[in-house]
Motif scaffolding. Structure first.
Motif, PDB file in Angstrom:
ATOM      1  N   THR A 143     -46.246  36.129 -14.002  1.00 22.37           N
ATOM      2  CA  THR A 143     -46.286  35.460 -15.292  1.00 22.37           C
ATOM      3  C   THR A 143     -46.672  36.474 -16.358  1.00 22.37           C
ATOM      4  OG1 THR A 143     -46.876  33.329 -14.308  1.00 22.37           O
ATOM      5  CG2 THR A 143     -47.317  33.615 -16.654  1.00 22.37           C
ATOM      6  N   LEU A 144     -45.845  36.562 -17.393  1.00 26.90           N
ATOM      7  CA  LEU A 144     -46.052  37.524 -18.469  1.00 26.90           C
ATOM      8  C   LEU A 144     -46.448  36.793 -19.744  1.00 26.90           C
ATOM      9  CD1 LEU A 144     -42.821  39.642 -17.888  1.00 26.90           C
ATOM     10  CD2 LEU A 144     -45.138  40.262 -17.187  1.00 26.90           C
ATOM     11  N   ALA A 145     -47.471  37.274 -20.434  1.00 26.10           N
ATOM     12  CA  ALA A 145     -47.872  36.724 -21.725  1.00 26.10           C
ATOM     13  C   ALA A 145     -47.019  37.388 -22.803  1.00 26.10           C
ATOM     14  CB  ALA A 145     -49.348  36.976 -21.971  1.00 26.10           C
ATOM     15  N   LEU A 146     -46.216  36.592 -23.505  1.00 27.47           N
ATOM     16  CA  LEU A 146     -45.325  37.126 -24.522  1.00 27.47           C
ATOM     17  C   LEU A 146     -45.938  37.072 -25.917  1.00 27.47           C
ATOM     18  CD1 LEU A 146     -41.976  35.507 -23.337  1.00 27.47           C
ATOM     19  CD2 LEU A 146     -42.940  37.718 -22.690  1.00 27.47           C
ATOM     20  N   PRO A 148     -49.355  34.576 -28.222  1.00 25.28           N
ATOM     21  CA  PRO A 148     -50.493  33.687 -27.973  1.00 25.28           C
ATOM     22  C   PRO A 148     -50.142  32.351 -27.328  1.00 25.28           C
ATOM     23  CG  PRO A 148     -50.763  34.774 -30.076  1.00 25.28           C
ATOM     24  CD  PRO A 148     -49.415  35.191 -29.561  1.00 25.28           C
ATOM     25  N   ALA A 149     -48.989  31.762 -27.641  1.00 26.80           N
ATOM     26  CA  ALA A 149     -48.646  30.449 -27.092  1.00 26.80           C
ATOM     27  C   ALA A 149     -47.456  30.487 -26.136  1.00 26.80           C
ATOM     28  CB  ALA A 149     -48.351  29.468 -28.227  1.00 26.80           C
ATOM     29  N   TRP A 150     -46.954  31.696 -25.829  1.00 23.10           N
ATOM     30  CA  TRP A 150     -45.733  31.814 -25.027  1.00 23.10           C
ATOM     31  C   TRP A 150     -45.979  32.616 -23.754  1.00 23.10           C
ATOM     32  CZ3 TRP A 150     -41.227  29.361 -26.387  1.00 23.10           C
ATOM     33  CH2 TRP A 150     -41.151  28.874 -27.701  1.00 23.10           C
ATOM     34  N   GLN A 151     -45.378  32.145 -22.654  1.00 22.60           N
ATOM     35  CA  GLN A 151     -45.423  32.855 -21.382  1.00 22.60           C
ATOM     36  C   GLN A 151     -44.043  32.842 -20.735  1.00 22.60           C
ATOM     37  OE1 GLN A 151     -48.515  30.726 -19.171  1.00 22.60           O
ATOM     38  NE2 GLN A 151     -49.884  32.460 -19.460  1.00 22.60           N
ATOM     39  N   ASP A 179     -33.268  33.144  -3.626  1.00 17.98           N
ATOM     40  CA  ASP A 179     -33.353  32.342  -4.844  1.00 17.98           C
ATOM     41  C   ASP A 179     -34.151  33.093  -5.891  1.00 17.98           C
ATOM     42  OD1 ASP A 179     -36.233  30.721  -5.235  1.00 17.98           O
ATOM     43  OD2 ASP A 179     -35.879  31.415  -3.202  1.00 17.98           O
ATOM     44  N   ALA A 180     -33.946  32.715  -7.145  1.00 15.05           N
ATOM     45  CA  ALA A 180     -34.653  33.318  -8.261  1.00 15.05           C
ATOM     46  C   ALA A 180     -34.782  32.289  -9.368  1.00 15.05           C
ATOM     47  CB  ALA A 180     -33.922  34.557  -8.766  1.00 15.05           C
ATOM     48  N   ALA A 181     -35.782  32.471 -10.225  1.00 13.76           N
ATOM     49  CA  ALA A 181     -35.978  31.554 -11.335  1.00 13.76           C
ATOM     50  C   ALA A 181     -36.706  32.262 -12.464  1.00 13.76           C
ATOM     51  CB  ALA A 181     -36.772  30.319 -10.901  1.00 13.76           C
ATOM     52  N   ALA A 182     -36.416  31.843 -13.684  1.00 12.54           N
ATOM     53  CA  ALA A 182     -37.120  32.311 -14.870  1.00 12.54           C
ATOM     54  C   ALA A 182     -37.435  31.099 -15.723  1.00 12.54           C
ATOM     55  CB  ALA A 182     -36.277  33.312 -15.645  1.00 12.54           C
ATOM     56  N   LYS A 183     -38.668  31.021 -16.210  1.00 15.70           N
ATOM     57  CA  LYS A 183     -39.104  29.853 -16.980  1.00 15.70           C
ATOM     58  C   LYS A 183     -39.897  30.310 -18.194  1.00 15.70           C
ATOM     59  CE  LYS A 183     -40.652  26.518 -14.491  1.00 15.70           C
ATOM     60  NZ  LYS A 183     -41.581  25.719 -13.641  1.00 15.70           N
ATOM     61  N   VAL A 188     -48.264  23.837 -26.298  1.00 14.75           N
ATOM     62  CA  VAL A 188     -48.407  23.037 -27.511  1.00 14.75           C
ATOM     63  C   VAL A 188     -49.873  23.024 -27.946  1.00 14.75           C
ATOM     64  CG1 VAL A 188     -48.071  20.742 -28.517  1.00 14.75           C
ATOM     65  CG2 VAL A 188     -46.446  21.619 -26.814  1.00 14.75           C
ATOM     66  N   ASN A 189     -50.765  22.888 -26.966  1.00 16.74           N
ATOM     67  CA  ASN A 189     -52.209  22.984 -27.169  1.00 16.74           C
ATOM     68  C   ASN A 189     -52.820  23.378 -25.834  1.00 16.74           C
ATOM     69  OD1 ASN A 189     -52.497  20.491 -25.629  1.00 16.74           O
ATOM     70  ND2 ASN A 189     -51.886  19.415 -27.515  1.00 16.74           N
ATOM     71  N   ASP A 190     -54.145  23.261 -25.679  1.00 16.06           N
ATOM     72  CA  ASP A 190     -54.772  23.719 -24.438  1.00 16.06           C
ATOM     73  C   ASP A 190     -54.555  22.758 -23.272  1.00 16.06           C
ATOM     74  OD1 ASP A 190     -56.349  21.707 -25.441  1.00 16.06           O
ATOM     75  OD2 ASP A 190     -58.250  22.708 -25.022  1.00 16.06           O
ATOM     76  N   LYS A 191     -53.906  21.615 -23.515  1.00 14.22           N
ATOM     77  CA  LYS A 191     -53.692  20.630 -22.457  1.00 14.22           C
ATOM     78  C   LYS A 191     -52.218  20.302 -22.210  1.00 14.22           C
ATOM     79  CE  LYS A 191     -58.040  19.782 -21.524  1.00 14.22           C
ATOM     80  NZ  LYS A 191     -58.629  20.121 -20.208  1.00 14.22           N
ATOM     81  N   GLN A 192     -51.355  20.619 -23.136  1.00 11.79           N
ATOM     82  CA  GLN A 192     -49.947  20.253 -23.012  1.00 11.79           C
ATOM     83  C   GLN A 192     -49.047  21.464 -23.220  1.00 11.79           C
ATOM     84  OE1 GLN A 192     -49.739  17.196 -26.026  1.00 11.79           O
ATOM     85  NE2 GLN A 192     -50.122  15.571 -24.537  1.00 11.79           N
ATOM     86  N   SER A 193     -47.968  21.513 -22.450  1.00 17.59           N
ATOM     87  CA  SER A 193     -47.016  22.607 -22.584  1.00 17.59           C
ATOM     88  C   SER A 193     -45.599  22.111 -22.334  1.00 17.59           C
ATOM     89  CB  SER A 193     -47.353  23.750 -21.612  1.00 17.59           C
ATOM     90  OG  SER A 193     -47.278  23.300 -20.268  1.00 17.59           O
TER      91      SER A 193
END
Length: 222
Positions: A143-146, A148-151, A179-183, A188-193
């Protein structure tokens, strides 16, 4: 809602009370998710239909943990439970041992899987073995941090089927797939994404074509 998922829903609703009752040495985490598809290791478990999912984890300060996860989908859905232990090897490195039971209320292909995972600063490496059917699965996750609100979550896996046949994967006897995947995940906030991504898999049977699936959904944690 089937009785099995009613039980899971009631369990999730009790997370705040459980956290208060267990004390400082335990932490309780959970989430609910709504997605357009349930895809695990590149394969849909819901016939490419929308699903609702939920999960709860109980972790002790020592590194021991147990968890419960459920999803709607094929074969009456799926209910998994697990236990494991996670411990530090060195700064930035940890090892995790886990035993998981996969249960399908409307099916018969229940499975018990053992796994070992090595978490490093660069990637998480996992090896899994299914004792019921002899399958092995190996995966890399990062998991890469892109921003502040995106990964960006990246996954790659390889599975070789074991010595035992079973329905509906009888055709996979002695075969394998990758298999492979990218997400892309937006908090949206600290509880929802929100997330959107793509999952792909290809087996080595020429009768089965490459499959790719667009994924999107909402996750609410508590």
């Amino acid at each position: 809602m089937p009785k099995l998922y009613s039980i899971l829903a009631l369990t999730l609703l009790g997370v705040p009370q459980a956290q208060a009752a267990l004390g400082d040495h335990f932490s309780v985490d959970g989430f609910t998710a709504f997605a357009n598809n349930y895809v695990a290791r590149g394969v849909s478990g819901s016939s490419n239909q929308p699903v609702v999912q939920g999960c709860i984890d109980l972790t002790h300060d020592s590194g021991a943990y147990v968890g419960l996860w459920g999803s709607s989908g094929d074969n009456g859905g799926e209910l998994d439970w697990w236990g494991g232990y996670r411990f530090s090897l060195a700064p930035g490195y940890s090892l995790e041992l886990q035993l998981t039971r996969f249960y399908y209320p409307g099916g018969t292909n229940h499975q018990t899987e053992g796994s070992v995972s090595l978490d490093t600063p660069w990637v998480t490496i996992s090896a899994r073995h299914d004792w019921d059917f002899g399958h092995n699965y190996f995966e890399l996750n990062k998991t890469l941090a892109l921003a502040p609100a995106w990964q960006l979550s990246l996954h790659g896996g390889y599975r070789n089927y074991g010595e035992k046949k079973y329905q509906p994967d009888y055709w996979a006897y002695g075969k394998s797939y990758a298999d492979a995947a990218a997400k892309l995940i937006y908090a949206v906030n600290d509880k929802q994404s929100l997330f959107i991504g793509y999952a792909w898999h290809q087996d080595n049977n020429p009768d089965h074509a490459t499959e790719g699936k667009l994924l999107f959904g909402l996750v609410a944690s508590f």
